[in-house]
Design an enzyme around this catalytic site. Structure first.
Site, short mmCIF file in Angstrom:
data_model
loop_
_atom_site.label_atom_id
_atom_site.label_comp_id
_atom_site.label_asym_id
_atom_site.label_seq_id
_atom_site.Cartn_x
_atom_site.Cartn_y
_atom_site.Cartn_z
N LYS A 8 -40.82 36.35 -11.94
CA LYS A 8 -41.52 36.31 -10.65
C LYS A 8 -41.12 35.01 -9.95
CE LYS A 8 -46.19 37.55 -9.17
NZ LYS A 8 -47.58 37.46 -9.62
C1 E4P Z 1 -49.96 39.31 -8.21
O1 E4P Z 1 -48.82 39.40 -8.46
C2 E4P Z 1 -50.53 38.22 -7.39
O2 E4P Z 1 -50.24 37.00 -7.92
C3 E4P Z 1 -52.01 38.46 -7.29
O3 E4P Z 1 -52.22 39.82 -7.02
C4 E4P Z 1 -52.71 37.57 -6.30
O4 E4P Z 1 -54.03 38.04 -6.18
P1 E4P Z 1 -55.21 37.17 -5.53
O5 E4P Z 1 -54.98 37.10 -4.06
O6 E4P Z 1 -56.43 37.95 -5.89
O7 E4P Z 1 -55.16 35.82 -6.18
#
Ligand code: E4P
Length: 217
Positions: free
Chosen positions: A87
């Site tokens: 990622k």
């Molecule tokens: C996933 O890949 C993201 O990092 C995550 O969904 C972020 O979510 P949040 O906005 O609830 O922190």
């Protein structure tokens, strides 16, 4: 649409896996910190533990922002398991890193996507996934779903194979709307996935059926 769970909590990952509907896992540094994981060895072990539970794509996020260090970090993550997807944040060096990973057979998930232009650039660089942050857009008073529709249209017109991984999910309704919009994947907290199960008429109906079943038991 594929169902991913958005957590680093092993119990929640196991619970979703036991439902039989789980296709993968996304994590981020905040979710890892929440589990009290400290140090690179613990981080690597945690990703390996997740891979042992779920046979699907597992996003492991780099925590550096310069090209060379992101490549080193991503290579280490990718060596843990064939299912690891690196990622990478949507920044200039991130795009360069995505291109490098793509050219070297390492799959990527471009995170922190808040515009169609960012998604386009990540797809052009060869990202396997782009992660538009639906909930955070909604939180700031814009309509996150519009972005999902826009990216879907753009990728379809241009023939990009990059998968749209709707992230920052806040509710069961978000999951349904993502399916309607043609997201390839939706990554959600366990609570939102379990929210799809709920309907009061199901509970009332089942209670009546079980009561009537006693009459012929
Ligand atoms: C996933 O890949 C993201 O990092 C995550 O969904 C972020 O979510 P949040 O906005 O609830 O922190």
């Amino acid at each position: 649409m594929k169902f991913f769970i958005d957590t680093a909590n092993l119990d929640q990952i196991k619970e979703a896996q036991d439902l039989g509907i789980l296709d993968g896992v996304t994590t981020n540094p905040s979710l890892m910190a929440k589990e009290g994981i400290k140090g690179i060895d613990a981080v690597m072990k945690h990703y390996a533990d997740i891979c042992a539970i779920v046979d699907g794509d597992i996003s492991a996020e780099v925590v550096t922002t310069d090209f060379a260090t992101m490549i080193e970090e991503g290579k280490k993550f990718a060596a843990i398991n064939k299912n690891i997807v690196v990622k990478v944040p949507m920044i200039k060096d991130g795009i360069k890193a995505i291109k490098w990973f793509s050219d070297n057979g390492i799959r990527t998930n471009c995170t922190l996507i808040f515009s169609a232009g960012q998604a386009l650039l990540a797809a052009k660089a060869g990202a396997s996934y782009v992660s538009p942050f639906l909930g955070r857009i909604d939180d700031s008073g814009w309509d996150g779903m519009e972005l999902i529709y826009q990216i879907r249209g753009l990728f379809d017109i241009q023939g990009y194979k990059t998968e749209i991984l709707a992230a920052s999910i806040r509710s069961a309704l978000h999951i349904i709307k993502c399916a309607e919009a043609g997201a390839d994947v939706c990554t959600s907290p366990l609570e939102s996935i379990l929210g799809l199960l709920k309907h009061p008429l199901t509970d009332i109906g089942l209670a009546k059926f079980l009561e009537d079943a006693k009459k012929f038991a």
